[in-house]
Design a protein around this motif. Structure first.
Motif, PDB file in Angstrom:
ATOM      1  N   ASP A   1      -3.920   2.382  -5.619  1.00 21.61           N
ATOM      2  CA  ASP A   1      -2.646   1.778  -5.994  1.00 21.61           C
ATOM      3  C   ASP A   1      -2.206   0.644  -5.078  1.00 21.61           C
TER       4      ASP A   1
ATOM      5  N   SER B   1      -6.484  -0.359  -1.921  1.00 22.89           N
ATOM      6  CA  SER B   1      -6.374  -0.643  -0.491  1.00 22.89           C
ATOM      7  C   SER B   1      -7.406   0.155   0.286  1.00 22.89           C
TER       8      SER B   1
ATOM      9  N   THR C   1       0.115  -7.558  -7.394  1.00 27.14           N
ATOM     10  CA  THR C   1      -1.236  -7.462  -7.956  1.00 27.14           C
ATOM     11  C   THR C   1      -1.949  -6.279  -7.315  1.00 27.14           C
ATOM     12  N   GLU C   2      -2.408  -5.342  -8.130  1.00 27.78           N
ATOM     13  CA  GLU C   2      -3.060  -4.156  -7.591  1.00 27.78           C
ATOM     14  C   GLU C   2      -4.567  -4.365  -7.489  1.00 27.78           C
ATOM     15  N   THR C   3      -5.095  -4.140  -6.308  1.00 26.74           N
ATOM     16  CA  THR C   3      -6.525  -4.286  -6.031  1.00 26.74           C
ATOM     17  C   THR C   3      -7.130  -3.013  -5.456  1.00 26.74           C
TER      18      THR C   3
ATOM     19  N   ARG D   1       0.845  -1.198   0.000  1.00 24.67           N
ATOM     20  CA  ARG D   1       0.000   0.000   0.000  1.00 24.67           C
ATOM     21  C   ARG D   1       0.875   1.240   0.000  1.00 24.67           C
TER      22      ARG D   1
ATOM     23  N   GLY E   1      -2.396  -3.150  -3.105  1.00 23.98           N
ATOM     24  CA  GLY E   1      -2.566  -4.500  -3.602  1.00 23.98           C
ATOM     25  C   GLY E   1      -1.824  -5.491  -2.734  1.00 23.98           C
TER      26      GLY E   1
ATOM     27  N   ARG F   1       7.667   0.336  -4.810  1.00 27.66           N
ATOM     28  CA  ARG F   1       6.800  -0.060  -5.918  1.00 27.66           C
ATOM     29  C   ARG F   1       7.569  -0.026  -7.237  1.00 27.66           C
TER      30      ARG F   1
END
Length: 377
Positions: free
Chosen positions: A144, A91, A87-89, A54, A146, A71
């Motif tokens: 941004d 936050s 893997t970006e999900t 994060r 993940g 990152r």
């Protein structure tokens, strides 16, 4: 015959040590990595399939530039090796509207101009249907965030180190080290080695290798659990961001389904169990499971399915919550990374770069002011 002389030796080849070996070898340093367990292994805090990444850093706003550099380095490692790691999900940081979690997350985002949204509990549930937070809670969403595949990250760093000529030895326990007139001597249960530089990334065992941190590191036991969701579509990476949530049942963090048949989450207890890293209860208990299941039972719709797995890990806390990243106050050729307090894995890439800076340059340009040893030990 085995070699016994190197430019640098890294003690501990978990998340931080694997990154350090990788960055040092890529710079042409003749480096030896020593690991007492397997590579990767499940005895520390670099296992359990996934770790949160994060940019939102409520621990301290100064962490944000370090996370940004981390990152960049994770993406560079992916590009170089062809291995998918991050893997970006998005936050989530959630809690009572007037609580510290939300306020600190907002401060972190605003101080560094990070894109973010402040959502009510109803807006969060509409966006991500698995969440069912109490009335009056708020969530800071940052797109941004993940998760990292942690064991794959360790393996990828070690493979890259090997490609650049590093020597890495597992199942070799370090018994101690001593400064020499020039460099250090390291004694293991198999051999004795000498090097110009020493890097200590020994996790819960770092205090035993560093007198300067002997009273500044506290290993604690944590438990992770994977549950098979009753509504799997709500817990996929596309619909379920990584999260930290402070709810009446405690402080929790979690992930979408990755590879195991379940989504993973854990609990950050206010008073965690302090342990001896060489003698601790590493098997999860029914009581652990009962405490953890309170989150999906009360606050995650369709999440309270059957248990798929449970694992324990060691979290090594520092005295003030900020990890230590610096050179030794008495031996500038000895570099230290320790005390990551349960939120360090995301920084492995930049910590490895920083440790390589210490060895090759004597210092670093990375923003680590809050992590220096001066005044903290």
């Amino acid at each position: 015959m085995t070699r016994d002389s190197f430019d640098a030796i890294v003690l501990g080849v978990g998340g931080m040590g694997s990154a350090a070996v990788s960055h040092l070898a890529a710079r042409g340093v003749d480096v030896l990595g020593l690991e007492r367990y397997d590579i990767p292994h499940g005895r520390g805090s670099s296992h359990g399939e996934t770790r949160i990444f994060r940019l939102t850093q409520p621990e301290h706003p100064e962490y944000v530039p370090l996370a940004r550099r981390a990152r960049e380095l994770w993406r560079e490692l992916e590009a170089e090796t062809g291995v998918d790691l991050l893997t970006e999900t998005g936050s989530i940081h959630a809690g009572p509207a007037d609580g510290e979690t939300v306020a600190d997350a907002l401060e972190s985002c605003r101080a560094h101009d990070l894109p973010h949204e402040l959502l009510t509990e109803s807006e969060l549930a509409e966006r991500f249907p698995a969440f069912d937070l109490p009335a009056g809670h708020r969530a800071v969403y940052q797109p941004d965030g993940g998760y990292l595949d942690c064991e794959r990250a360790v393996t990828t760093h070690v493979n890259r180190a090997h490609d650049h000529g590093a020597v890495v030895r597992a199942r070799e326990r370090v018994r101690g080290w001593e400064p020499r007139e020039s460099g250090v001597r390291v004694r293991t249960d198999r051999d004795v080695y000498e090097a110009e530089h020493l890097v200590v990334t020994a996790g819960a065992w770092a205090a035993g290798q560093l007198e300067v941190l002997s009273d500044a590191l506290t290993p604690k036991r944590r438990v992770m659990i994977w549950l098979r969701p009753e509504t799997p579509e709500r817990f996929a990476p596309e619909t379920f961001p990584v999260f930290r949530a402070d709810v009446p049942d405690g402080s929790f963090y979690g992930f979408p389904v990755h590879e195991r048949p379940g989504f993973k989450f854990g609990r950050t207890p206010r008073y965690a169990e302090t342990v001896d890293p060489d003698d601790w209860r590493d098997e999860p208990t029914p009581e652990d499971e009962t405490l953890l299941r309170r989150l999906p039972e009360n606050h995650l719709r369709g999440g309270a399915g059957p248990t798929m797995a449970m694992e324990t890990c060691l979290v090594t806390e520092s005295t003030d919550g900020h990890f230590y990243l610096d050179t030794h106050p008495d031996y500038p050729h000895v570099s230290i990374a320790a005390g990551f307090t349960g939120h360090g894995f995301k920084f492995c890439s930049v910590v490895g770069e920083t440790l390589a800076d210490f060895v090759t340059e004597g210092d670093t340009d990375n923003p680590i002011g809050v992590h220096r040893l001066a005044g903290r030990t």
